[in-house]
Scaffold this motif. Structure first.
Motif, mmCIF file in Angstrom:
data_model
loop_
_atom_site.group_PDB
_atom_site.id
_atom_site.type_symbol
_atom_site.label_atom_id
_atom_site.label_comp_id
_atom_site.label_asym_id
_atom_site.label_seq_id
_atom_site.Cartn_x
_atom_site.Cartn_y
_atom_site.Cartn_z
ATOM 1 N N ALA A 148 0.867 -1.181 0.000
ATOM 2 C CA ALA A 148 0.000 0.000 0.000
ATOM 3 C C ALA A 148 0.897 1.221 0.000
ATOM 4 C CB ALA A 148 -0.905 -0.012 1.234
ATOM 5 N N LEU A 149 0.298 2.379 -0.214
ATOM 6 C CA LEU A 149 1.032 3.638 -0.108
ATOM 7 C C LEU A 149 0.702 4.350 1.201
ATOM 8 C CD1 LEU A 149 0.709 4.980 -3.776
ATOM 9 C CD2 LEU A 149 2.676 3.858 -2.700
ATOM 10 N N ASP A 150 0.069 3.627 2.107
ATOM 11 C CA ASP A 150 -0.336 4.169 3.405
ATOM 12 C C ASP A 150 -0.165 3.073 4.451
ATOM 13 O OD1 ASP A 150 -2.750 4.431 5.498
ATOM 14 O OD2 ASP A 150 -2.141 6.430 4.841
ATOM 15 N N VAL A 151 0.525 3.385 5.524
ATOM 16 C CA VAL A 151 0.823 2.383 6.556
ATOM 17 C C VAL A 151 -0.450 1.866 7.223
ATOM 18 C CG1 VAL A 151 1.927 2.032 8.796
ATOM 19 C CG2 VAL A 151 3.158 3.228 6.980
ATOM 20 N N VAL A 152 -1.403 2.754 7.488
ATOM 21 C CA VAL A 152 -2.652 2.327 8.121
ATOM 22 C C VAL A 152 -3.375 1.317 7.242
ATOM 23 C CG1 VAL A 152 -4.923 3.086 8.925
ATOM 24 C CG2 VAL A 152 -2.894 4.453 9.448
ATOM 25 N N GLU A 153 -3.438 1.585 5.942
ATOM 26 C CA GLU A 153 -4.073 0.644 5.024
ATOM 27 C C GLU A 153 -3.326 -0.686 5.018
ATOM 28 O OE1 GLU A 153 -4.324 2.462 1.202
ATOM 29 O OE2 GLU A 153 -5.750 3.999 1.838
ATOM 30 N N GLY A 154 -2.013 -0.634 5.080
ATOM 31 C CA GLY A 154 -1.227 -1.860 5.130
ATOM 32 C C GLY A 154 -1.547 -2.701 6.349
ATOM 33 N N LYS A 155 -1.670 -2.061 7.500
ATOM 34 C CA LYS A 155 -2.030 -2.770 8.734
ATOM 35 C C LYS A 155 -3.408 -3.416 8.604
ATOM 36 C CE LYS A 155 0.579 0.228 11.909
ATOM 37 N NZ LYS A 155 0.462 1.215 13.014
ATOM 38 N N GLU A 156 -4.328 -2.687 8.026
ATOM 39 C CA GLU A 156 -5.690 -3.212 7.861
ATOM 40 C C GLU A 156 -5.702 -4.443 6.954
ATOM 41 O OE1 GLU A 156 -7.805 0.139 6.401
ATOM 42 O OE2 GLU A 156 -8.054 1.078 8.375
ATOM 43 N N LEU A 157 -4.867 -4.446 5.927
ATOM 44 C CA LEU A 157 -4.811 -5.586 5.010
ATOM 45 C C LEU A 157 -4.264 -6.824 5.707
ATOM 46 C CD1 LEU A 157 -3.562 -3.824 1.767
ATOM 47 C CD2 LEU A 157 -5.817 -4.839 2.150
ATOM 48 N N LEU A 158 -3.247 -6.650 6.537
ATOM 49 C CA LEU A 158 -2.712 -7.796 7.276
ATOM 50 C C LEU A 158 -3.760 -8.369 8.222
ATOM 51 C CD1 LEU A 158 0.034 -6.819 6.111
ATOM 52 C CD2 LEU A 158 1.047 -7.456 8.312
ATOM 53 N N ALA A 159 -4.497 -7.484 8.880
ATOM 54 C CA ALA A 159 -5.538 -7.945 9.801
ATOM 55 C C ALA A 159 -6.648 -8.662 9.040
ATOM 56 C CB ALA A 159 -6.101 -6.754 10.576
ATOM 57 N N LEU A 160 -7.010 -8.155 7.863
ATOM 58 C CA LEU A 160 -8.067 -8.768 7.063
ATOM 59 C C LEU A 160 -7.642 -10.145 6.567
ATOM 60 C CD1 LEU A 160 -10.799 -8.641 5.657
ATOM 61 C CD2 LEU A 160 -9.701 -7.389 3.781
ATOM 62 N N ALA A 161 -6.408 -10.265 6.117
ATOM 63 C CA ALA A 161 -5.914 -11.563 5.649
ATOM 64 C C ALA A 161 -5.951 -12.598 6.769
ATOM 65 C CB ALA A 161 -4.499 -11.421 5.101
ATOM 66 N N LYS A 162 -5.580 -12.168 7.956
ATOM 67 C CA LYS A 162 -5.616 -13.075 9.101
ATOM 68 C C LYS A 162 -7.046 -13.478 9.441
ATOM 69 C CE LYS A 162 -3.933 -13.524 13.860
ATOM 70 N NZ LYS A 162 -3.204 -12.846 14.979
ATOM 71 N N ALA A 163 -7.941 -12.507 9.420
ATOM 72 C CA ALA A 163 -9.347 -12.789 9.733
ATOM 73 C C ALA A 163 -9.975 -13.718 8.703
ATOM 74 C CB ALA A 163 -10.135 -11.480 9.815
ATOM 75 N N GLN A 164 -9.591 -13.571 7.447
ATOM 76 C CA GLN A 164 -10.143 -14.390 6.365
ATOM 77 C C GLN A 164 -9.397 -15.719 6.209
ATOM 78 O OE1 GLN A 164 -13.060 -13.186 5.753
ATOM 79 N NE2 GLN A 164 -12.927 -12.689 3.578
ATOM 80 N N ASN A 165 -8.292 -15.861 6.932
ATOM 81 C CA ASN A 165 -7.481 -17.081 6.856
ATOM 82 C C ASN A 165 -6.978 -17.311 5.430
ATOM 83 O OD1 ASN A 165 -6.244 -19.234 8.182
ATOM 84 N ND2 ASN A 165 -7.851 -20.679 7.594
ATOM 85 N N LYS A 166 -6.488 -16.212 4.796
ATOM 86 C CA LYS A 166 -6.012 -16.265 3.429
ATOM 87 C C LYS A 166 -4.578 -15.744 3.329
ATOM 88 C CE LYS A 166 -9.742 -17.944 1.696
ATOM 89 N NZ LYS A 166 -9.756 -19.310 1.118
ATOM 90 N N LEU A 167 -3.900 -16.220 2.304
ATOM 91 C CA LEU A 167 -2.533 -15.777 2.051
ATOM 92 C C LEU A 167 -2.522 -14.333 1.571
ATOM 93 C CD1 LEU A 167 0.543 -16.180 1.447
ATOM 94 C CD2 LEU A 167 -0.155 -16.964 -0.832
ATOM 95 N N LEU A 168 -1.641 -13.524 2.144
ATOM 96 C CA LEU A 168 -1.314 -12.197 1.638
ATOM 97 C C LEU A 168 0.200 -12.156 1.488
ATOM 98 C CD1 LEU A 168 -1.932 -9.284 0.859
ATOM 99 C CD2 LEU A 168 -1.820 -8.686 3.296
#
Length: 334
Positions: free
Chosen positions: A107-127
């Protein structure tokens, strides 16, 4: 981590690709060459180019990435498009229950990057954030020879690319490419992978531009102080008012130095210079793709984690704030 014993582990990985540029071409070639994957669909920004690309790689052309991420016949979305859109596409794909591979930056924004990691974990999917610089010959040669120089106190990494006339394309667009060392995150990631965590960042940047959106030259100098005390300087420039290309990595330690100039490497110690073999940079997208498929199908470990890439994005954010403010930025404040 998601369950590698799911039905997906027993069949081909069905892939949707976003992008039609050079990185997308290398991804498509790698996917076609690996019998464990099936390139289902391609989405791009220009319909004619997307149609030609899809035909070349035996896939279906899709009008927009929003449609691609919703397809039921896609397991994995590979994002190889402009930096600005990485975060939005990754978020949509993960929300639809897809695995995601994205070329750096996440991402070009750290907050968005953090949110993506959390979403991948919640969805149990590879990022997975691609960082093929870690797989290349230069980086491997650095790792193999670092111990020779003893305690390291200074590193300089410079990549300068003269280009005249500068192309009017997304890599020279403020919004689409992002802050120079976010868009070119690999320059910092090579350092954080080798030398660990950063304490402070200073940065100065300059653009030469004759219109608001596109620039003709970008030049950026960043100084990092690592927690270990190591000082590092990163120079990144591209465009018309640069006159000599350079791709150089220097490591200076108490017992010697490592100098990599292009694809040539040397160890310097007490007046003697010993050549270092540097492996090729070819085939790295294919290697990255193969490791991703190994991970999805067999649970094999990948060479980089999204957390590591996110940390480097934080370092880039510190450099950006330093460039904007003229102040030293402490990593603890990011």
């Amino acid at each position: 981590m998601y369950n590698s014993e799911s039905p997906l582990a027993q069949t081909k990985v069905r892939v949707g690709l976003v992008g039609t540029g050079n990185a997308a071409k290398l991804r498509a070639e790698a996917l076609l060459q690996d019998p464990r994957s099936h390139l289902v669909a391609v989405a791009g920004y220009k319909p004619e180019k997307t149609a030609t690309f899809a035909q070349d790689y035996q896939a279906e052309a899709v009008d927009a990435w929003q449609q691609l991420v919703e397809r039921k016949d896609v397991d994995l979305v590979v994002i190889s498009t402009v930096n600005r859109d990485h975060s939005a596409i990754a978020h949509a794909a993960l929300s639809q229950g897809k695995h995601v591979v994205v070329e750096y930056p996440l991402a070009l924004d750290v907050v968005e990057g953090k949110e993506l990691l959390a979403l991948a974990k919640a969805q149990n999917k590879l990022l997975h954030v691609e960082h093929i610089e870690l797989l290349g010959g230069l980086h491997q040669a650095l790792k193999q020879n670092l111990a020779k120089v003893g305690e390291i106190f200074y590193v300089r990494y410079s990549t300068i690319t003269p280009q005249s006339p500068a192309p009017r394309k997304w890599t020279y667009n403020h919004e689409l490419f992002g802050f120079p060392l976010m868009g070119a995150l690999s320059r910092l990631h090579r350092l954080t992978d080798l030398f660990g965590t950063v304490f402070t960042a200073n940065c100065h940047q300059r653009y030469w531009a004759i219109e608001p959106e596109y620039y003709q030259t970008s030049f950026c100098i960043t100084q990092l102080c690592f927690d270990s005390g190591l000082l590092a300087q990163v120079v990144y420039g591209k465009g018309e008012t640069l006159w000599q290309s350079e791709r150089k990595f220097e490591v200076h330690g108490e017992n010697g130095g490592l100098i990599f100039d292009g694809d040539t490497g040397f160890f310097i110690h007490e007046g003697q210079t010993t050549p270092i073999e540097v492996g090729t940079r070819r085939g790295l997208f294919a290697k990255d793709t193969s490791m991703v498929l190994d991970h999805i199908l067999d649970g094999s470990a990948l060479y980089v984690t999204p957390e590591e890439s996110l940390y480097t994005l934080k370092v880039a954010e510190a450099a950006k704030r330093a460039a904007e403010s003229g102040l030293t930025i402490f990593m603890k404040d990011i």
